[in-house]
Motif scaffolding. Structure first.
Motif, PDB file in Angstrom:
ATOM      1  N   ALA A  70       0.849  -1.193   0.000  1.00 54.74           N
ATOM      2  CA  ALA A  70       0.000   0.000   0.000  1.00 54.74           C
ATOM      3  C   ALA A  70       0.884   1.242   0.000  1.00 54.74           C
ATOM      4  O   ALA A  70       2.032   1.209   0.442  1.00 54.74           O
ATOM      5  N   ASP A  71       0.319   2.336  -0.460  1.00 58.66           N
ATOM      6  CA  ASP A  71       1.031   3.608  -0.468  1.00 58.66           C
ATOM      7  C   ASP A  71       1.174   4.142   0.949  1.00 58.66           C
ATOM      8  O   ASP A  71       0.322   3.908   1.798  1.00 58.66           O
ATOM      9  N   GLY A  72       2.241   4.898   1.152  1.00 57.62           N
ATOM     10  CA  GLY A  72       2.425   5.625   2.400  1.00 57.62           C
ATOM     11  C   GLY A  72       3.044   4.793   3.500  1.00 57.62           C
ATOM     12  O   GLY A  72       3.177   3.574   3.417  1.00 57.62           O
ATOM     13  N   TRP A  85       0.003  -2.834   3.970  1.00 55.25           N
ATOM     14  CA  TRP A  85      -0.431  -3.712   2.892  1.00 55.25           C
ATOM     15  C   TRP A  85      -1.954  -3.698   2.804  1.00 55.25           C
ATOM     16  O   TRP A  85      -2.646  -3.676   3.831  1.00 55.25           O
ATOM     17  N   ASP A  86      -2.452  -3.733   1.569  1.00 57.61           N
ATOM     18  CA  ASP A  86      -3.868  -3.963   1.309  1.00 57.61           C
ATOM     19  C   ASP A  86      -4.073  -5.468   1.240  1.00 57.61           C
ATOM     20  O   ASP A  86      -3.127  -6.224   0.988  1.00 57.61           O
ATOM     21  N   VAL A  87      -5.310  -5.906   1.456  1.00 53.91           N
ATOM     22  CA  VAL A  87      -5.633  -7.329   1.361  1.00 53.91           C
ATOM     23  C   VAL A  87      -6.654  -7.498   0.245  1.00 53.91           C
ATOM     24  O   VAL A  87      -7.620  -6.729   0.142  1.00 53.91           O
ATOM     25  N   GLU A  88      -6.436  -8.512  -0.600  1.00 50.29           N
ATOM     26  CA  GLU A  88      -7.342  -8.786  -1.713  1.00 50.29           C
ATOM     27  C   GLU A  88      -7.594 -10.289  -1.801  1.00 50.29           C
ATOM     28  O   GLU A  88      -6.654 -11.080  -1.895  1.00 50.29           O
ATOM     29  N   ALA A  89      -8.884 -10.664  -1.754  1.00 51.22           N
ATOM     30  CA  ALA A  89      -9.258 -12.082  -1.874  1.00 51.22           C
ATOM     31  C   ALA A  89     -10.743 -12.170  -2.184  1.00 51.22           C
ATOM     32  O   ALA A  89     -11.527 -11.339  -1.717  1.00 51.22           O
ATOM     33  N   GLY A  90     -11.116 -13.181  -2.939  1.00 50.65           N
ATOM     34  CA  GLY A  90     -12.524 -13.452  -3.195  1.00 50.65           C
ATOM     35  C   GLY A  90     -13.284 -12.265  -3.764  1.00 50.65           C
ATOM     36  O   GLY A  90     -14.458 -12.082  -3.458  1.00 50.65           O
ATOM     37  N   PHE A  93     -11.580  -6.281  -1.342  1.00 49.03           N
ATOM     38  CA  PHE A  93     -10.347  -5.515  -1.188  1.00 49.03           C
ATOM     39  C   PHE A  93     -10.447  -4.694   0.081  1.00 49.03           C
ATOM     40  O   PHE A  93     -11.484  -4.080   0.344  1.00 49.03           O
ATOM     41  N   SER A  94      -9.405  -4.681   0.894  1.00 48.66           N
ATOM     42  CA  SER A  94      -9.376  -3.880   2.111  1.00 48.66           C
ATOM     43  C   SER A  94      -8.090  -3.059   2.126  1.00 48.66           C
ATOM     44  O   SER A  94      -6.991  -3.617   2.064  1.00 48.66           O
ATOM     45  N   VAL A  95      -8.249  -1.744   2.202  1.00 51.80           N
ATOM     46  CA  VAL A  95      -7.127  -0.818   2.138  1.00 51.80           C
ATOM     47  C   VAL A  95      -6.371  -0.784   3.469  1.00 51.80           C
ATOM     48  O   VAL A  95      -6.979  -0.684   4.537  1.00 51.80           O
ATOM     49  N   ARG A  96      -5.063  -0.894   3.378  1.00 55.92           N
ATOM     50  CA  ARG A  96      -4.158  -0.795   4.531  1.00 55.92           C
ATOM     51  C   ARG A  96      -4.655  -1.625   5.717  1.00 55.92           C
ATOM     52  O   ARG A  96      -4.687  -1.165   6.848  1.00 55.92           O
ATOM     53  N   ALA A  97      -4.978  -2.869   5.450  1.00 50.88           N
ATOM     54  CA  ALA A  97      -5.494  -3.763   6.486  1.00 50.88           C
ATOM     55  C   ALA A  97      -4.387  -4.379   7.334  1.00 50.88           C
ATOM     56  O   ALA A  97      -4.647  -4.879   8.425  1.00 50.88           O
ATOM     57  N   ALA A  98      -3.157  -4.334   6.838  1.00 48.34           N
ATOM     58  CA  ALA A  98      -2.028  -4.939   7.555  1.00 48.34           C
ATOM     59  C   ALA A  98      -0.860  -3.969   7.560  1.00 48.34           C
ATOM     60  O   ALA A  98      -0.742  -3.101   6.694  1.00 48.34           O
ATOM     61  N   TRP A  99       0.006  -4.141   8.572  1.00 47.91           N
ATOM     62  CA  TRP A  99       1.225  -3.330   8.616  1.00 47.91           C
ATOM     63  C   TRP A  99       2.330  -4.094   9.323  1.00 47.91           C
ATOM     64  O   TRP A  99       2.093  -5.093   9.983  1.00 47.91           O
ATOM     65  N   GLY A 100       3.532  -3.598   9.138  1.00 46.32           N
ATOM     66  CA  GLY A 100       4.682  -4.184   9.801  1.00 46.32           C
ATOM     67  C   GLY A 100       5.842  -3.210   9.782  1.00 46.32           C
ATOM     68  O   GLY A 100       5.767  -2.135   9.173  1.00 46.32           O
ATOM     69  N   TYR A 101       6.915  -3.597  10.433  1.00 46.13           N
ATOM     70  CA  TYR A 101       8.121  -2.780  10.545  1.00 46.13           C
ATOM     71  C   TYR A 101       9.276  -3.534   9.898  1.00 46.13           C
ATOM     72  O   TYR A 101       9.916  -4.366  10.542  1.00 46.13           O
ATOM     73  N   PRO A 102       9.555  -3.263   8.611  1.00 45.05           N
ATOM     74  CA  PRO A 102      10.634  -3.993   7.934  1.00 45.05           C
ATOM     75  C   PRO A 102      12.002  -3.789   8.585  1.00 45.05           C
ATOM     76  O   PRO A 102      12.814  -4.697   8.584  1.00 45.05           O
ATOM     77  N   GLU A 103      12.240  -2.607   9.135  1.00 46.65           N
ATOM     78  CA  GLU A 103      13.511  -2.295   9.809  1.00 46.65           C
ATOM     79  C   GLU A 103      13.199  -1.656  11.162  1.00 46.65           C
ATOM     80  O   GLU A 103      13.401  -0.452  11.355  1.00 46.65           O
ATOM     81  N   PRO A 104      12.736  -2.438  12.130  1.00 45.26           N
ATOM     82  CA  PRO A 104      12.365  -1.856  13.418  1.00 45.26           C
ATOM     83  C   PRO A 104      13.566  -1.249  14.143  1.00 45.26           C
ATOM     84  O   PRO A 104      14.705  -1.666  13.938  1.00 45.26           O
ATOM     85  N   LEU A 105      13.269  -0.282  14.982  1.00 47.37           N
ATOM     86  CA  LEU A 105      14.303   0.365  15.779  1.00 47.37           C
ATOM     87  C   LEU A 105      14.823  -0.588  16.863  1.00 47.37           C
ATOM     88  O   LEU A 105      14.143  -1.565  17.213  1.00 47.37           O
ATOM     89  N   PRO A 106      16.026  -0.314  17.394  1.00 47.70           N
ATOM     90  CA  PRO A 106      16.545  -1.151  18.489  1.00 47.70           C
ATOM     91  C   PRO A 106      15.512  -1.243  19.620  1.00 47.70           C
ATOM     92  O   PRO A 106      14.800  -0.295  19.909  1.00 47.70           O
TER      93      PRO A 106
END
Length: 161
Positions: A70-72, A85-90, A93-106
């Motif tokens: 997803a953007d932003g 991340w957006d989720v798409e199935a069946g 579509f759900s906008v920005r339904a998931a998130w994570g920290y690819p490079e989390p802080l210490p």
């Protein structure tokens, strides 16, 4: 049959600031468009003052083929820059339904390669068979279960807490 267990009540006002990351071996599941999107007994709970816990699931336990970048992004002073991340199935579509920290802080490195889901943006989330309620408000993604007590940050008028 569910694995519901009696757990000690937790007040979000007893959670620390800065937040802590705590392993949770209960079965955590996320459903979207009638599909099992994630299932794990290796969740991490982030506990932060005034917020219901957020469950982060290992990417290996998520159907990542249903996720679309997803953007932003947003910045958490403790955890770092969040990617969405957006989720798409069946056909849904759900906008920005998931998130994570690819490079989390210490201090939050264990969140790398984990994803969290907004309960209100998927079909349902469960913890040990209990259907989760969403934290109010549009920004925070806390998971409210029977053992969690508030009041919670998120509704109108709580931004300054």
């Amino acid at each position: 049959m569910t694995e519901r267990e009696v757990r000690t009540a937790e007040s979000v006002w007893d959670y620390p600031r800065p937040p802590v990351v705590v392993p949770d071996d209960r079965l955590v599941e996320v459903f979207f468009a009638g599909r099992l999107l994630a299932s794990s007994r290796r969740a991490l709970r982030v506990l932060e003052t005034s917020h219901p816990p957020v469950f982060y699931l290992p990417r290996a336990d998520v159907a990542t083929d249903l996720l679309r970048p997803a953007d932003g992004s947003t910045l958490c002073e403790w955890k770092g820059r969040a990617q969405y991340w957006d989720v798409e199935a069946g056909g849904r579509f759900s906008v920005r339904a998931a998130w994570g920290y690819p490079e989390p802080l210490p201090g939050y490195r264990e969140l790398r390669d984990h994803l969290a889901f907004y309960p209100g943006r998927v079909e349902r989330c469960t913890v040990a068979g209990e259907v989760v309620r969403s934290q109010e408000g549009g920004f925070y993604g806390g998971w409210v279960t029977e053992e969690i007590t508030g009041p919670f940050k998120g509704p109108a008028g709580t931004a300054g807490w």
